[in-house]
Enzyme design. Structure first.
Site, short mmCIF file in Angstrom:
data_model
loop_
_atom_site.label_atom_id
_atom_site.label_comp_id
_atom_site.label_asym_id
_atom_site.label_seq_id
_atom_site.Cartn_x
_atom_site.Cartn_y
_atom_site.Cartn_z
N THR A 182 0.83 -1.22 0.00
CA THR A 182 0.00 0.00 0.00
C THR A 182 0.86 1.27 0.00
OG1 THR A 182 -0.17 -0.17 2.41
CG2 THR A 182 -1.95 -1.15 1.12
N ASN A 185 0.30 7.85 0.17
CA ASN A 185 -0.55 9.05 0.04
C ASN A 185 -1.88 8.91 0.80
OD1 ASN A 185 -1.53 7.20 -1.82
ND2 ASN A 185 -1.96 8.71 -3.39
N GLY A 264 -0.20 1.81 -6.20
CA GLY A 264 1.07 2.52 -6.33
C GLY A 264 1.36 2.81 -7.78
N SER A 265 2.64 2.89 -8.10
CA SER A 265 3.01 3.33 -9.45
C SER A 265 2.78 2.23 -10.48
CB SER A 265 4.49 3.74 -9.47
OG SER A 265 5.29 2.58 -9.40
N THR A 266 2.58 2.64 -11.72
CA THR A 266 2.39 1.68 -12.81
C THR A 266 3.67 0.84 -12.99
OG1 THR A 266 0.78 3.09 -13.88
CG2 THR A 266 1.89 1.50 -15.29
N GLY A 269 3.65 -1.82 -10.37
CA GLY A 269 2.52 -2.72 -10.66
C GLY A 269 2.89 -3.73 -11.74
N GLU A 286 -4.19 -0.92 -8.50
CA GLU A 286 -4.67 0.46 -8.60
C GLU A 286 -3.43 1.30 -8.86
OE1 GLU A 286 -7.68 1.07 -8.80
OE2 GLU A 286 -8.62 -0.63 -7.81
N ARG A 314 -6.05 18.28 -3.58
CA ARG A 314 -6.28 17.28 -2.53
C ARG A 314 -4.94 16.60 -2.25
NH1 ARG A 314 -9.39 11.79 -3.73
NH2 ARG A 314 -9.68 10.96 -1.62
N CYS A 320 -3.76 9.66 -6.92
CA CYS A 320 -3.76 9.10 -8.28
C CYS A 320 -4.91 9.66 -9.11
CB CYS A 320 -3.91 7.58 -8.23
SG CYS A 320 -2.63 6.82 -7.29
N PHE A 420 1.88 14.64 -9.61
CA PHE A 420 1.90 14.29 -8.18
C PHE A 420 2.42 15.45 -7.33
CE2 PHE A 420 1.29 10.48 -5.46
CZ PHE A 420 0.22 9.96 -6.19
N SER A 478 -14.64 9.90 -4.79
CA SER A 478 -14.33 8.65 -4.09
C SER A 478 -15.28 8.43 -2.92
CB SER A 478 -12.90 8.70 -3.55
OG SER A 478 -12.01 8.96 -4.59
N GLU A 495 -12.05 -1.50 -6.52
CA GLU A 495 -12.11 -1.52 -5.05
C GLU A 495 -13.30 -0.69 -4.61
OE1 GLU A 495 -8.27 -0.15 -3.69
OE2 GLU A 495 -7.38 -2.10 -4.05
C1 SIN Z 1 -5.27 7.14 -4.67
O1 SIN Z 1 -4.73 8.21 -4.85
O2 SIN Z 1 -4.72 6.09 -4.99
C2 SIN Z 1 -6.63 7.01 -4.02
C3 SIN Z 1 -7.48 8.19 -4.13
C4 SIN Z 1 -8.87 7.98 -3.55
O3 SIN Z 1 -9.17 6.96 -2.96
O4 SIN Z 1 -9.68 8.88 -3.72
#
Ligand code: SIN
Length: 515
Positions: A182, A185, A264-266, A269, A286, A314, A320, A420, A478, A495
């Site tokens: 995980t 952020n 995390g990052s592509t 991943g 994700e 935010r 992301c 970012f 979200s 998710e």
């Molecule tokens: C994320 O930045 O990976 C999650 C953002 C969110 O849950 O709104």
């Protein structure tokens, strides 16, 4: 060893942090949330790493050392899997959905009861303003509340059989042990979003939190114990950067881990996906985004600016789903820029997130500031107009000024990179067709946003944007009730919502014959 007490006033806490920093001392959180100090959590016990190694957790706003946590390696990660595997036998098969739901609900209540304390931990290690951290605790806890309900609605299916003497049953069974890696952020919510669904389904969990923010994960472990989550069902393995890749590889290759769930990052991943291939393991990803935000001529400009502010700034631009590329129609371009500039100047206050009134905390570290600085410099050199900001902020080495850049062109690095950071980069466009092409011209596809009052255009554009989530006249979308996830190289799986259960359940078909 000096201790930092939660519950003391924030100002005193900051003064104490600074004093410890000045003294060159190491400090450690002391609170009933960490009854044995900040250790890893395996099989319901607080443990050091088997090697005895540890690493420091620091406050990105002040540079102060907050705590020291175990630097676990593959041996510890393996012990966590053994404990989760053992617990799965009971949690996955002998515990009822109703019992699992009741425990998740209890965990939710504890998180909400401890919301202030948990938010202080989160702000101290991650930097986001306290109000935003409190929001994250509520958002994160909400996944336990939601999935407590979903646990009891994990319905199977009975399908009419094609022959007279048979019944076809389809059951949804828990996938098994889930390994989660995980990000920093959302140190709480990215764990709870995965864990809520996994536990509801009957899976057990091993988590490797980001090395920058392990304390929120350990605080979750502590509240899991308080809620009565059985030993081994939820394990937290803390590890520093140099051990992280090996722990991830072990879990991808382990036959005792059934699902990998990563945010995390592509780039990372893709590595995890490759490493899981030999075991044909389910991998939920994700990954990065490159969200477009489009302002059409019919848009309510005040709403468009409010949505841009909410999404872009935010977490100081470190999510992301933050808006990354802002496309504004030429007919409203100047008016939008004027309004956005005023909002940035009026509404954003940069500083230590634990101080009252701060809306923009630090970036996670100096390296992040360097990256953002480099993108702004490149854009400036290639002709971008800096309307506000455009430099490091005087609050400290991890801070960057909220920045507005106009006249962004495709050849600028910022037009093709996930920023970012707190930089709004604006591009002018002339037609719907042109802007859809521009918005989709990326391998990423997480979130997209647009502002329009034209109903036909709303339906058209929402369908044509190549993303997993679309905000129409909304900048933040979200919630526990929403299916979060991307297309293209932004990820696999969803998710939250009821779809979140799909990642941690397997369909089993049982054919009952001879009836
Ligand atoms: C994320 O930045 O990976 C999650 C953002 C969110 O849950 O709104």
């Amino acid at each position: 060893m000096r201790y930092l007490k939660f519950g003391t006033s924030l100002t005193r806490r900051c003064q104490e942090q600074r004093r410890l920093l000045d003294l060159g001392s190491r400090s450690c959180f002391h609170s009933d949330i960490f009854p044995s100090g900040t250790k890893a959590f395996i099989n319901g016990a607080w443990v050091e790493s088997h090697s005895g190694a540890s690493f420091a957790v620091t406050n990105p706003a002040t540079g102060a050392t907050l705590a020291s946590v175990p630097n676990c390696d593959v041996k510890d990660a393996e012990a966590a899997v053994v404990s989760a595997r053992k617990a799965f036998q009971t949690w996955g098969f002998d515990t009822t959905a109703k019992e699992r739901a009741a425990l998740l609900q209890k965990w939710f209540n504890i998180l909400m009861k401890r919301q202030d304390e948990l938010a202080q931990i989160l702000t101290a290690e991650q930097g986001k303003p306290l109000a935003e951290a409190k929001g994250e605790i509520a958002y994160g806890a909400g996944f336990f509340d939601w999935f407590a309900g979903e646990a009891r609605r994990t319905y199977g299916q009975i399908v009419p059989a094609p022959v007279a003497n048979r019944q076809h049953f389809h059951y949804r069974e828990p996938s098994g042990v889930v390994a989660m890696i995980t990000p920093w952020n959302f140190p709480t919510a990215m764990i709870t979003r995965k864990t809520g669904a996994a536990l509801a389904a009957g899976c057990t969990v091993v988590v490797k939190p980001a090395e920058d923010t392990p304390l929120s994960a350990l605080a979750l472990a502590s509240t899991a114990k308080e809620a009565g989550i059985p030993d081994g069902v939820f394990n937290v393995v803390t590890a520093a950067r140099q051990n992280t890749a090996a722990v991830g590889k072990l879990w991808c290759e382990s036959p005792d881990v059934d699902v990998i769930s990563f945010t995390g990052s592509t780039a990372v991943g893709k590595i995890l996906l490759h490493q899981s291939a030999d075991r044909v393991k389910r991998v939920c990803l994700e990954l990065g985004g490159n969200a477009p935000l489009i302002v059409f001529p019919s848009a309510d400009l005040d709403k468009a600016v409010a949505g841009t502010m909410a999404s872009k700034f935010r977490g100081s631009g470190q999510t992301c789903v933050c808006v990354n590329r802002i496309f504004v129609h030429s007919s409203v371009y100047d008016a939008y820029l004027d309004k956005l500039k005023s909002a940035i100047v009026k509404d954003l206050k940069v500083g230590d997130g634990s101080q009252a009134g701060i809306t923009q905390g630090p970036l996670i570290n100096e390296l992040a500031v360097k990256k953002v600085s480099g993108l702004v410099e490149d854009a400036r050199k290639k002709g971008a107009k800096v309307i506000v900001g455009g430099a490091r902020h005087s609050a400290g080495p991890s801070f960057y000024e909220p920045t507005l850049l106009a006249d962004i062109k495709p050849q600028m690095d910022i037009a093709n990179t996930e920023i970012f950071g707190p930089v709004a980069a604006v591009v002018k466009f002339d037609s719907e067709e042109q802007v859809i092409k521009l918005a989709n011209n990326t391998r990423m596809g997480l979130a997209g946003y647009f502002f329009s009052q034209d109903v036909a255009q709303i339906f058209r554009v929402a369908r044509r944007l190549e993303v997993g989530m679309v905000g129409v006249n909304e900048g933040v979308m979200s919630s526990a009730e929403a299916a979060f996830g991307g297309v293209k190289e932004s990820g696999l799986g969803r998710e939250g919502a009821s779809q979140g259960m799909d990642e941690f359940t397997e369909w089993k078909y049982v054919c009952l014959g001879g009836l």
